[in-house]
Structures are given as C-alpha cells and as structure tokens.
Design an enzyme around this catalytic site. Structure first.
Site, mmCIF file in Angstrom:
data_model
loop_
_atom_site.group_PDB
_atom_site.id
_atom_site.type_symbol
_atom_site.label_atom_id
_atom_site.label_comp_id
_atom_site.label_asym_id
_atom_site.label_seq_id
_atom_site.Cartn_x
_atom_site.Cartn_y
_atom_site.Cartn_z
ATOM 1 N N CYS A 98 0.860 -1.185 0.000
ATOM 2 C CA CYS A 98 0.000 0.000 0.000
ATOM 3 C C CYS A 98 0.893 1.232 0.000
ATOM 4 C CB CYS A 98 -0.911 0.008 1.224
ATOM 5 S SG CYS A 98 -1.910 1.505 1.356
ATOM 6 N N CYS A 240 -5.612 5.578 -2.916
ATOM 7 C CA CYS A 240 -4.915 4.299 -3.033
ATOM 8 C C CYS A 240 -3.597 4.565 -3.739
ATOM 9 C CB CYS A 240 -5.760 3.292 -3.807
ATOM 10 S SG CYS A 240 -4.921 1.707 -4.087
#
Length: 300
Positions: A98, A240
């Site tokens: 991430c 994201c």
C-alpha cells in the site's frame, strides 16, 4: 523509543495518507501483537467505523525478523529490511502493498523514534508482502519506490449496468485501471464492480480514471488524472497509492508514452507518480491524527 503498552492497554495510533486511513499498532519487539492475537476478527473490529476505531486497514510496526512469512517474501533482502509493514485489509485479509500506508509507516517510524531524520532522508528499505520497498523523506512529503508497473492484460469492470474497459496492472498487488469519459465523481461506488474471476482469482482493486490533461499536467508534469478506487477487501477508499501508480501507468500508456510524471487527484488529496524505464515512484503526504491506548473493556 516509545513503549507499545501502558498500564491502560496497548498503544495505538490513527493516521492517513491522503485520507486513506489506518490503525497503526506499534510492536517494536513483536510481543504485543503476535500472529495468534492479531487475527482477522480483531482487525475487522479495529477497522469498524461504528464499533471500533474505523480505518481502511491495520499496519503493525514490527521488525522483519519477527514476522514468520517475511523470509519467504523478502528473500535475500531480509537482512536489509529492519522493519516490516504487516498490513491487513479492513476485512482481516493480508495485503501485499500500500503506497499510502507505507508513507504513513515511515512517518510513524520517525514519530516513534525508531528511525532518525537523517536515516529517513537517506531512505530505508521496508519489508512488505509485495517485497522490499525503499521509502524516504522528500521535500513535500514521503517518496516510495513502488517497483515497476507490470501490465497483466486487458479486461473490463461492470458497474451499475455499464461496462468500463480497463488495463490490468500489477504493482505487487492486482489492479484494473479503467480510463473513462464518464465523470468519476458521478459514479455510485457503494457496490463492488464485477470483474473476470479468471484474470483476477484473488480479487482486484478497480480504478476509475478521468484523464484531465493528456499532454501536460500541473507544474510542467506530463499528465493529470482524477481517480476513484474500489479496493478489494475494503470498498471505496479516499485514496490508493498503488492504484495511483496503476492509473498513472495506464494513462501514459494510452497516450503512447512509457515514462513521465503524472499528477493524480484522489478524493483525499493529491499524489505524484514518476514513471521511468525501471520503476515507479509515488510521492505524497502522511500524518498521524491521534494516539492513545486500547481499553481492556473494548479488547474484552
């Protein structure tokens, strides 16, 4: 070094990178949150926005040497990765990587005194289930070497009766970047887009992307896009990092380019993605919002 537990309970932090938010659990000696304690059920409780702290995921700050599956994912780089980002999705599943989370992770290492500013400025390798990632302190936030974007084939997402053609891109985790002329702000992303399970057997993060500037972006950058994303195991998030990289790569590819710098606007703010022949580099902010302890009453 901060103590991960107090007389009241285990220490916990809450923070975000462009509003992609995480519960952060300091565990510098690996004793507070062993694998059998931080299970899927507890992760789901922590991330619950009504009954818990609320977050898109959980990040455990722990040495790589104390993570059972770290040797398998890091290989020869294990000795170079002092710290491991033990990342769980909101549904309790493990996550490979991430970009927003790892920027917050570096910020926490600094705030907790586990890393010096000089070390952060020089850049350090952090272990993830997507492999080692180099993270550093930049002029306007944190920079992450995300590794190369790897196309995985063309496919499509189905949402609200409409079909959105997309490009599969792996950033260590799977993405389907759908460039569309439909204003992304108009989309209802409360549901999960349907995708080809043969191409994405473990699920996929789906990006819906408007190209705002194909030839030039802000401050002389190559391109400018707007993005909304539905993350597997989470739902729509405010940002994201890996999705921004996938969207940037897809936008450059659609314009006949293989390199460039793309400004990516997400609901939670702005990110910058630099793409060259070797890798992609994500830049953006990270902030710790609060710190405290988990009460014995809630832990049960």
């Amino acid at each position: 070094m901060s103590t991960p537990t107090t007389a009241q309970g285990p220490r916990v932090l809450k923070g975000h990178g462009t509003e992609n938010d995480f519960v952060v659990l300091p565990d510098p000696d690996g004793s507070v949150w062993p694998e059998d304690r931080l299970d899927g059920a507890l992760v789901r409780r922590l991330c619950d926005r009504q009954g818990g702290l609320g977050a898109d995921g959980v990040l455990r700050v722990v040495p790589s040497a104390l993570v059972p599956d770290a040797p398998g994912v890091l290989g020869d780089a294990l000795g170079d990765c002092t710290w491991f980002m033990d990342h769980r999705n909101a549904d309790g599943s493990y996550a490979e990587m991430c970009g927003n989370g790892i920027r917050l992770y570096l910020h926490v290492l600094l705030a907790e005194g586990l890393l010096t500013r000089e070390e952060a400025t020089a850049g350090v390798l952090v272990g993830t289930r997507g492999g080692p990632r180099r993270v550093g302190l930049g002029e306007t936030g944190y920079r992450v070497d995300m590794g190369p974007a790897r196309p995985t084939g063309r496919s499509e997402a189905h949402l609200g009766g409409a079909t959105f053609p997309g490009l599969g891109v792996s950033m260590g985790n799977p993405h389907l970047a759908c460039l569309t002329d439909v204003a992304v702000d108009s989309l209802d992303l409360t549901g999960t887009p349907r995708v080809d399970p043969a191409l994405f057997p473990e699920g996929v993060n789906v990006e819906f992307v408007n190209v705002l500037g194909a030839e030039e972006g802000p401050a002389g950058t190559t391109a400018h896009v707007r993005l909304r994303v539905v993350e597997r195991g989470v739902g729509e998030t405010r940002s994201c990092g890996t999705g921004a990289c996938a969207a940037a790569w897809a936008a450059l590819e659609a314009g006949g380019r293989s390199t460039g710098t793309v400004v990516v606007d997400v609901p939670g703010g702005r990110l910058t993605v630099e793409v060259d022949e070797r890798t992609t580099v994500l830049s953006g902010p990270a902030v710790v919002v609060s710190s405290g302890t988990l009460s014995p009453e809630w832990l049960g």
